[in-house]
Motif scaffolding. Structure first.
Motif, short mmCIF file in Angstrom:
data_model
loop_
_atom_site.label_atom_id
_atom_site.label_comp_id
_atom_site.label_asym_id
_atom_site.label_seq_id
_atom_site.Cartn_x
_atom_site.Cartn_y
_atom_site.Cartn_z
N LEU A 48 39.09 1.20 -1.13
CA LEU A 48 37.94 1.03 -2.00
C LEU A 48 37.74 -0.46 -2.27
N VAL A 49 36.50 -0.93 -2.09
CA VAL A 49 36.15 -2.32 -2.37
C VAL A 49 35.11 -2.32 -3.48
N THR A 50 35.48 -2.85 -4.65
CA THR A 50 34.64 -2.67 -5.84
C THR A 50 33.69 -3.85 -6.09
N GLY A 51 32.81 -4.09 -5.12
CA GLY A 51 31.66 -4.93 -5.37
C GLY A 51 31.80 -6.41 -5.09
N ASP A 52 30.64 -7.09 -5.25
CA ASP A 52 30.47 -8.46 -4.78
C ASP A 52 31.00 -8.55 -3.35
N LEU A 53 30.48 -7.65 -2.55
CA LEU A 53 30.86 -7.58 -1.14
C LEU A 53 30.39 -8.83 -0.42
N THR A 54 29.22 -9.32 -0.79
CA THR A 54 28.64 -10.53 -0.21
C THR A 54 28.32 -11.51 -1.33
N ASP A 55 27.94 -12.72 -0.94
CA ASP A 55 27.60 -13.71 -1.96
C ASP A 55 26.10 -13.75 -2.24
#
Length: 248
Positions: free
Chosen positions: A41-48
């Motif tokens: 699980l990756v909880t956000g701000d995947l990109t800038d």
């Protein structure tokens, strides 16, 4: 259920070199856990900047990890572009209130992914979550970017809070099926309890970690702390979280 959890890669930022190093060490960290987690699980701000190109770069970065990824949107993300570019990283059942809202059931656990990219969930998402929790036959983990609690880091708490955190906490408090709330945004591993019962955990950032400075008015400044991976174990005893340092 064994769930791996990281946050805030910020693909396209000035910290891309640090991100690449952290991701390079992630497969070995996952291999060190027995049984190896099958879901990250990756909880956000995947990109800038929330651009299509950044999401494509994110896809290329996570492809070699050897684990399925699920993501939620953060305040640096564009939910519509995320849905268009990386629908496979959003759970199998779309939700309401945003293109990036979803649910998926894994090993009898329902994961409910919310979209706090605007800093607010809003009535549509909260009503949808209420329905999901009311219908859940087993434990639920709620995932979103912004933590619904103050961190003590002044800039985070005053400039980028979740504006309807109290409303989210009220919904969650009505349903004992909620086993935990998993977040990012703070760039640090922080753990606390909602009303003394429900674990709320933020994952450290893959990009950079702020130093601990609890003084009022002080801005966030990078620390030398290494990135980390959280391993959540959910069973009949409840949710337990382990921290694994990454070599980067």
């Amino acid at each position: 259920m064994i769930l791996a959890h990281v946050s805030d890669p910020h693909v396209g930022s000035d910290h891309d070199a640090a991100l690449a190093a952290a991701l390079a060490s992630l497969p070995a960290a996952l291999d060190s856990v027995v049984p190896r987690p099958e879901l990250l699980l990756v909880t956000g701000d995947l990109t800038d900047h929330g651009t299509a190109d950044e999401y494509r770069r994110l896809s290329a970065l996570v492809a070699p990890l050897g684990v399925r990824c699920l993501v939620v949107a953060g305040n640096h993300d564009d939910p519509a572009v995320l849905r268009d570019e990386l629908p496979r990283l959003l759970g199998g059942t779309p939700g309401a209130g945003s293109p990036a809202v979803w649910t998926e059931t894994v090993d009898g656990v329902t994961l409910a992914g919310l979209d706090s990219s605007s800093g607010t969930l809003g009535p549509a998402q909260l009503d949808w979550l209420d329905e999901v929790l009311a219908a859940a036959a087993g434990p639920v983990l709620v995932a979103l970017h912004h933590p619904p609690f103050p961190t003590g880091l002044d800039q985070l708490d005053t400039e980028w809070p979740l504006t309807d955190a109290a409303a989210l906490r009220a919904v969650v408090a009505r349903y004992p099926v909620v086993a935990g709330i998993l977040c990012g945004h703070d760039h640090r591993h922080i753990a606390t309890l909602l009303d003394g019962t429900v674990p709320m955990v933020t994952a450290p950032a893959l990009s950079w970690r702020p130093r601990l400075d609890f003084r009022t008015g002080e801005p966030l400044t990078p620390s030398a702390e290494p990135p980390g991976l959280l391993i959540h174990v959910l069973d009949e005893l409840g949710l337990r979280t382990h921290h694994v340092a990454l070599d980067a």
